[in-house]
Design an enzyme around this catalytic site. Structure first.
Site, mmCIF file in Angstrom:
data_model
loop_
_atom_site.group_PDB
_atom_site.id
_atom_site.type_symbol
_atom_site.label_atom_id
_atom_site.label_comp_id
_atom_site.label_asym_id
_atom_site.label_seq_id
_atom_site.Cartn_x
_atom_site.Cartn_y
_atom_site.Cartn_z
ATOM 1 C CG ASP A 85 8.602 3.106 -5.367
ATOM 2 O OD1 ASP A 85 8.710 2.198 -6.217
ATOM 3 O OD2 ASP A 85 7.864 3.021 -4.366
ATOM 4 C CG HIS A 180 1.529 -0.641 -3.490
ATOM 5 N ND1 HIS A 180 1.329 -0.363 -4.812
ATOM 6 C CD2 HIS A 180 2.863 -0.851 -3.357
ATOM 7 C CE1 HIS A 180 2.487 -0.388 -5.459
ATOM 8 N NE2 HIS A 180 3.434 -0.703 -4.601
ATOM 9 N N GLY A 181 -0.033 -1.579 0.666
ATOM 10 C CA GLY A 181 -0.869 -1.370 1.850
ATOM 11 C C GLY A 181 -1.178 -2.706 2.496
ATOM 12 C CG HIS A 209 6.346 -2.779 -6.581
ATOM 13 N ND1 HIS A 209 6.392 -1.425 -6.445
ATOM 14 C CD2 HIS A 209 7.297 -3.095 -7.495
ATOM 15 C CE1 HIS A 209 7.326 -0.934 -7.251
ATOM 16 N NE2 HIS A 209 7.891 -1.926 -7.899
ATOM 17 C CB ALA A 211 7.378 -6.805 0.321
ATOM 18 C CG ASN A 231 9.877 -2.141 -4.005
ATOM 19 O OD1 ASN A 231 11.036 -2.519 -4.114
ATOM 20 N ND2 ASN A 231 9.226 -1.527 -4.975
ATOM 21 C CG ASN A 233 5.962 3.127 2.159
ATOM 22 O OD1 ASN A 233 6.748 3.716 2.901
ATOM 23 N ND2 ASN A 233 4.840 3.695 1.741
ATOM 24 C CB THR A 234 2.388 -0.772 4.288
ATOM 25 O OG1 THR A 234 1.951 -0.203 3.053
ATOM 26 C CG2 THR A 234 1.238 -0.804 5.265
HETATM 27 P P1 13P Z 1 4.015 -1.770 0.752
HETATM 28 O O1 13P Z 1 3.625 -0.372 1.139
HETATM 29 O O2 13P Z 1 2.849 -2.640 0.616
HETATM 30 O O3 13P Z 1 5.092 -2.294 1.615
HETATM 31 O O4 13P Z 1 4.637 -1.653 -0.730
HETATM 32 C C1 13P Z 1 5.766 -0.862 -0.946
HETATM 33 C C2 13P Z 1 6.043 -0.735 -2.387
HETATM 34 O O5 13P Z 1 5.841 -1.637 -3.161
HETATM 35 C C3 13P Z 1 6.611 0.541 -2.839
HETATM 36 O O6 13P Z 1 6.753 0.575 -4.221
#
Ligand code: 13P
Length: 285
Positions: A85, A180-181, A209, A211, A231, A233-234
């Site tokens: 990524d 992001h975040g 990205h 999301a 995607n 992550n947060t």
């Molecule tokens: P988030 O951390 O906002 O969910 O975004 C994840 C992302 O886009 C990783 O590439």
């Protein structure tokens, strides 16, 4: 089953109007949680490593072996793509491919478009011979983009079309207002009109990205407008951290990592199951 590229899973998802989740890993527990959830939910899955996490996790070869061995041990049958990524340089992308990653993102979005296209094409040409899929980015996602902190910069339509035509990339992250975040204030302001226009002109899938925190109805609209990879992550790292904090607060004597980490793994599984069901990829295998 070895790792597969994202191409077929995303083409199918776009055709059937659902999206495949990308979940980023932060250690062995995350790999187990993601693969177990994908198998339970019968969904293709993208196991991703942020470029900034590669050294922390032991390097490309170590990550490849960890995911592969876990995939075998858990007898995973659903398609798994192992993806880099936000690959920060062409060299990192090539190293990931050489180590066995089945997919890479080259993020040239912070460079002028000519340079972005030139570098994305180098990665695409290298990846193509090896059956590896490539994602590119145009425009910039707001917040902290793998260490690069910046504002939202909407993807330019002509630049997107030019990059896709000249590089033959497999998926495009066109930044259209996501962050992001955590989202601040009144939440995301996504460019749905721009999304629709791009989707009408491109055959390849779009990638969303940032999301985490986007309301469900907006996620669904993004899928209808050509996003086949989303995607997260947060939402996962906050779920993990909330669980770890709760376990330690409720059991101040606990010090064995296993007893702290297993409830966190369960919390991750529940969060990812919910996401997979929302974006419609459950029971597709
Ligand atoms: P988030 O951390 O906002 O969910 O975004 C994840 C992302 O886009 C990783 O590439």
């Amino acid at each position: 089953m070895a790792f597969v590229s994202m191409t077929n899973m995303l083409t199918q998802a776009k055709h059937d109007h659902y999206a495949v989740a990308q979940f980023n890993i932060n250690g062995l527990l995350w790999i187990q949680a993601i693969l177990e959830t994908a198998e339970q939910q019968k969904t293709p899955i993208i196991v991703a490593v942020s470029d900034r996490m590669v050294e922390y996790l032991g390097g490309f070869e170590c990550i490849y072996q960890m995911v592969l061995t876990t995939q075998k041990k858990l007898k995973i049958t659903v398609p798994v793509a192992l993806h880099l990524d936000h690959g920060a340089t062409v060299e990192h992308c090539l190293q990931a491919i050489d180590a066995g990653f089945s997919s890479v993102m080259f993020d040239g979005s912070h460079s002028p478009i000519i340079e972005n296209i030139k570098n994305t094409k180098v990665v695409c040409d290298y990846a193509k011979n090896k059956g590896v899929s490539v994602e590119a980015e145009v425009g910039t996602v707001g917040g902290n983009e793998d260490g690069l902190i910046g504002g939202i910069n909407y993807a330019d339509f002509d630049e997107c079309i030019k990059l896709v035509e000249e590089t033959k990339v497999n998926a495009l992250a066109a930044a259209l207002g996501s962050v992001h975040g955590k989202y601040s204030g009144s939440g995301p302001k996504l460019g749905f009109k721009e999304m629709e226009r791009l989707n009408n002109h491109l055959t390849i899938p779009l990638v969303l990205h940032g999301a985490s925190g986007i309301p469900v109805e907006q996620l669904k609209k993004c899928i209808q407008l050509g996003h086949a990879k989303i995607n997260f992550n947060t939402e996962l790292v906050t779920t993990w951290a909330d669980s770890v904090r709760k376990t330690i607060q409720e059991n101040p004597q606990v010090c064995e990592p296993r007893l702290i980490m297993l409830p966190a793994k369960q919390a991750l599984i529940e969060k990812m199951t919910n996401i997979i069901q929302i974006i419609g990829s459950a029971n597709r295998i």
